[in-house]
Design an enzyme around this catalytic site. Structure first.
Site, PDB file in Angstrom:
ATOM      1  N   ASP A 145       0.753  -1.244  -0.046  1.00 61.37           N
ATOM      2  CA  ASP A 145      -0.166   0.002   0.055  1.00 61.37           C
ATOM      3  C   ASP A 145       0.890   1.452  -0.181  1.00 61.37           C
ATOM      4  OD1 ASP A 145       1.001  -0.048   2.556  1.00 61.37           O
ATOM      5  OD2 ASP A 145      -0.916  -0.067   3.766  1.00 61.37           O
ATOM      6  N   HIS A 146       2.179   1.334   0.430  1.00 61.82           N
ATOM      7  CA  HIS A 146       3.005   2.456   0.458  1.00 61.82           C
ATOM      8  C   HIS A 146       3.767   2.889  -0.615  1.00 61.82           C
ATOM      9  CE1 HIS A 146       2.072   2.441   4.993  1.00 61.82           C
ATOM     10  NE2 HIS A 146       3.084   3.482   5.027  1.00 61.82           N
ATOM     11  N   ASP A 172       3.265  -0.850  11.509  1.00 56.20           N
ATOM     12  CA  ASP A 172       2.854   0.489  11.072  1.00 56.20           C
ATOM     13  C   ASP A 172       2.117   1.181  12.169  1.00 56.20           C
ATOM     14  OD1 ASP A 172       2.261   2.244   8.474  1.00 56.20           O
ATOM     15  OD2 ASP A 172       0.802   2.432   9.899  1.00 56.20           O
ATOM     16  N   ARG A 178      -2.172  12.415  10.365  1.00 51.96           N
ATOM     17  CA  ARG A 178      -0.927  13.276  10.544  1.00 51.96           C
ATOM     18  C   ARG A 178      -0.700  14.276   9.675  1.00 51.96           C
ATOM     19  NH1 ARG A 178       2.845   8.259  11.422  1.00 51.96           N
ATOM     20  NH2 ARG A 178       1.845   8.057  13.580  1.00 51.96           N
ATOM     21  N   SER A 209       5.565   7.909  12.957  1.00 51.31           N
ATOM     22  CA  SER A 209       5.627   6.582  12.267  1.00 51.31           C
ATOM     23  C   SER A 209       6.343   5.369  13.048  1.00 51.31           C
ATOM     24  CB  SER A 209       6.328   6.666  10.812  1.00 51.31           C
ATOM     25  OG  SER A 209       6.772   5.263  10.214  1.00 51.31           O
ATOM     26  N   ARG A 240       8.560   3.487  11.719  1.00 52.52           N
ATOM     27  CA  ARG A 240       9.616   2.912  10.613  1.00 52.52           C
ATOM     28  C   ARG A 240      10.884   2.969  11.348  1.00 52.52           C
ATOM     29  NH1 ARG A 240       9.055   8.825   7.752  1.00 52.52           N
ATOM     30  NH2 ARG A 240       7.050   7.831   7.702  1.00 52.52           N
TER      31      ARG A 240
END
Length: 774
Positions: free
Chosen positions: A122-123, A187, A469, A664, A666
């Site tokens: 999806d990213h 995520d 965000r 995030s 990440r």
């Protein structure tokens, strides 16, 4: 099969295998592998063990979390202090974080994942023209990465959702979340699943690897913040306004270390997908996760998404899926939904809350651009059937008067199922007719995957979104874009008006005929009257036998790179480390490891490290990506100076401010500093996920015992961290600061390491430690 067992297939898109196998489900078993069952009876037994030990009523959060304890009889439980060893039921990964997670899993040497796991593409899809064209372009550009993820998934027993299937959190809500499940996802908006009474927690890839390896997962025992809802939602007020209000109350770090648990009579006035919206954006207050109690709204949603049998089993254990009467929260917030007004938060931070009725005047006073350039609806936060229907009801009113959006308008469906259903039911056409562009079923502009053309970089402008965000430059890489987050209904109204100075509850629009009219409050069905249209089948099921599957990583690839182990701790104190950068103010994971165009390097650690801290503000000169190389005296980019230090055998530290690493999940924001020679990150306070990610990669996340000690550190200092030979939980470390004039100061540094995490540091990383124990 006992009705006490609830089995969910890893990729059960069209068929959901429950405890009572229907004929339809039995046929489906050949497509979807048997899953490890969540045993409601086992969870019930664990809850009773813990309740007897603690001798008090339990919150819902506690029931589900403690119900997944590895050792409920022996686990020390103290909210906010002890670390829990947990057994999550499943793992979900989006494609940007899955690359590094799977590379780490491959490095572990394990043959197959131990719990049901899925990858969701999806990213990597950039919004440029429209859904179909953008999707095809993404498939072409990212073919190497998609092939790696698809083959790695097949090799190691992971379900794979192809590009175009939708956003990870919507797919989870439609397929995998259910009351009482514990799911971890790579995520930060994984808490979306709390809308279905699930404990869904955002983590870094290394945490996902632990769970996929069958190792108990550690989480600091969360505190519980209760939000008691009374009254009823109505009119222009939407579920989004609940979390916008809560964000204004708690701020971006007020939920850190806590689960936010919604309860009270007002809960029943919110749809299941509305509850998911509220839980999703709980990530913006730093919460571990958010959750709602099981109710009839969730039951209806599960029936509508083909999981009625799951709902039937959940009904049998409903007492375990709601809080005990008399349970105590660490903090309680009260919100009367009948009095709650529509809100809009921003710019530049999601906790700057304003009533929509006031935003025009506030913007004028603050010098924010009033003209709305673009309105964007959708994203993982607000892309449900109900969201799209309510937005379409406003668009239809405008079209009936001959009016279209004054601002640009984009629509991002959350999943292929939502896209197909809103297309079938006419919502997509209405939104297109009013001026909307329907984008791909993907994250798109919400995460900076937006090839925006209407303004130049540096041009001051305003956008309004239904996203979660709105950090500086997040959506379009333009630091001058003022981004506001609100509900899809308010976005649609402001896109029609073309200005922030518009309150749809009181103000009028002007039709092309000159007629003035006021929009009626939005309306929309919670769920489609017919079944959802699943659209195209985009799921790849892992084969039962995968020994012949090859996972290829080209050594010359600039997108993918196999990982080399980080070096072990040398057994001594870390002495005379340089200050790479003293960061000023807010430093999110977007500042540390930007997304947008950098997403394409998420599987190549060395290449993506070229974005390390390029968005952070340097305390020395208020500049970004401009720091002084203390060895040469010249100024350079942060990654360039870090590489120079590493090449010359010089270790370094980063010094930062409050809530460092918010945003995030990440883990690249932790991997990159480790890869480029960093040893410690010393700040006033950390965001939860980032602190854990740093520990996982063998770095030292440390906090000033006295926050004002931040002011003692100068850019040209050398820092030694003393006490590592006796490194122990609860015992502070010391830092000796050597100034350029030869003078020295000693300060105290705190940490939150437990014994297991200290072993990660000594081994060089959590992955190194896992290999030592094999």
């Amino acid at each position: 099969v006992s009705p006490l067992y609830l089995a969910l297939g890893t990729g059960a898109r069209r068929f959901h295998v429950s405890s009572v196998f229907s004929a339809k489900a039995k046929v489906a078993m050949s497509r979807f592998e048997p899953d490890s069952s969540i045993n409601y009876k086992k969870m019930h037994e664990n809850i009773n063990i813990v309740r007897k030990r603690l001798n008090r009523p339990l919150t819902l959060s506690e029931k589900i979390v403690y119900g997944h304890l590895d050792d409920p009889a022996g686990q020390e439980i103290d909210r906010g202090r002890t670390y829990l060893r947990l057994r999550p039921d499943r793992v979900a990964m989006q494609d940007a974080t899955a690359q590094m997670a799977m590379l780490q899993f491959i490095s572990s040497g394990l043959p197959r994942v131990a719990v049901p796991s899925t990858i969701h593409c999806d990213h990597l899809i950039e919004a440029q023209i429209g859904g179909a064209q953008d999707l095809q372009r993404a498939k072409d550009i990212n073919q190497e990465v998609y092939n790696f993820l698809a083959t790695a998934a097949a090799k190691y027993g992971v379900g794979f959702w192809k590009p175009g299937s939708g956003i990870i959190h919507q797919i989870i809500l439609e397929n995998y979340a259910y009351p009482g499940v514990m799911l971890i996802g790579t995520d930060s908006h994984t808490p979306n699943g709390g809308g279905l009474g699930a404990v869904c927690i955002g983590v870094g890839g290394a945490d996902a690897v632990d769970v996929m390896a069958g190792i108990p997962w550690e989480l600091k025992c969360p505190k519980v913040i209760g939000v008691r809802l009374t009254g009823t939602l109505s009119g222009w007020t939407s579920p989004k306004d609940v979390i916008l209000k809560v964000a204004g109350i708690l701020t971006v770090k007020g939920g850190t270390g806590a689960i936010v648990e919604y309860h009270g009579p007002g809960v029943d006035s919110i749809s299941c997908t509305g509850m998911a919206t509220i839980c999703n954006m709980g990530a913006e207050i730093g919460a571990t996760t958010s959750i709602f109690p099981y109710n009839h709204r969730m039951r209806t949603y599960m029936h509508k998404t083909g999981r009625g049998e799951i709902a039937s089993v959940a009904d049998q254990f409903q007492e375990d899926l709601v809080p005990d009467k008399g349970c105590e929260y660490d903090q309680v917030i009260e919100i009367n939904l009948s009095e709650l007004k529509p809100h809009i938060n921003g710019p530049f931070t999601p906790d700057l809350a304003h009533p929509v009725s006031d935003i025009g005047a506030i913007a004028q006073k603050s010098g924010w651009p009033l003209e709305v350039k673009v309105g964007l609806i959708g994203s993982c936060t607000n892309s449900s059937y109900e969201d799209m229907g309510r937005a379409a009801s406003l668009a239809k009113q405008a079209l009936d008067k001959g009016l279209k959006c004054k601002a640009q308008f984009t629509v991002t469906p959350g999943s292929e199922q939502i896209r197909a259903t809103i297309e079938r039911d006419g919502y997509a056409k209405i939104l297109s007719d009013v001026g909307g562009i329907v984008l791909a079923n993907a994250c798109g502009p919400c995460i900076g995957q937006w090839d925006r053309k209407d303004v130049k970089k540096g041009e001051k402008n305003t956008i309004v979104t239904s996203f979660n965000r709105n950090f500086t430059a997040r959506n379009d890489a333009n630091p001058a874009t003022h981004a506001f987050v609100t509900s899809p209904e308010i976005v649609t109204a402001l896109a029609l008006a073309g200005t922030l100075n518009f309150n749809p509850e009181t103000d009028y629009l002007t039709a092309p005929s000159g007629e003035k009219f006021k929009l009626e409050p939005p309306s929309g069905d919670e769920l489609p009257s017919r079944d959802f249209d699943p659209g195209q089948d985009t799921y790849q099921h892992p084969p039962a036998e995968s020994s012949s599957v090859q996972v290829d990583v080209n050594p010359s690839s600039n997108r993918l790179q196999l990982l080399e182990p980080f070096d072990k701790w040398h057994g001594r104190d870390l002495e005379d480390m340089r200050v790479l950068i003293k960061v000023k103010g807010k430093c999110t994971t977007d500042h540390i490891s930007a997304a947008g165009p950098w997403l394409k390097f998420r599987g190549h650690l060395d290449n993506i490290s070229n974005n390390m801290l390029i968005g952070a503000v340097n305390y020395e000169n208020d500049a970004v990506n401009k720091i002084k190389n203390q060895l040469t005296g010249e100024f350079g980019g942060v990654p360039d100076v870090a590489r120079y230090y590493k090449a010359n055998g010089v270790n370094w530290v980063v010094v930062g401010d409050e809530n460092y690493g918010e945003g995030s999940s990440r883990e690249h924001a932790a991997l990159e500093p480790r890869h480029l020679g960093g040893r410690a990150i010393i700040v006033k306070s950390f965001a939860r996920i980032h602190e854990t990610n740093l520990k996982k990669q063998g770095l030292l996340p440390l906090t000033f015992a006295e926050p004002n000690d931040y002011d003692k550190i100068r850019p040209d200092d050398k820092i030694s961290i003393i006490g590592l030979k006796s490194f122990a939980p609860g015992k502070s470390l010391s830092a000796v600061i050597t100034h350029s004039d030869g003078s020295r100061e000693t300060i105290s540094l705190n940490h939150t390491f437990n014994e297991t995490q200290i072993e990660w540091f000594r081994a060089g990383s959590a992955l190194n430690r896992m290999k030592e124990l094999q």
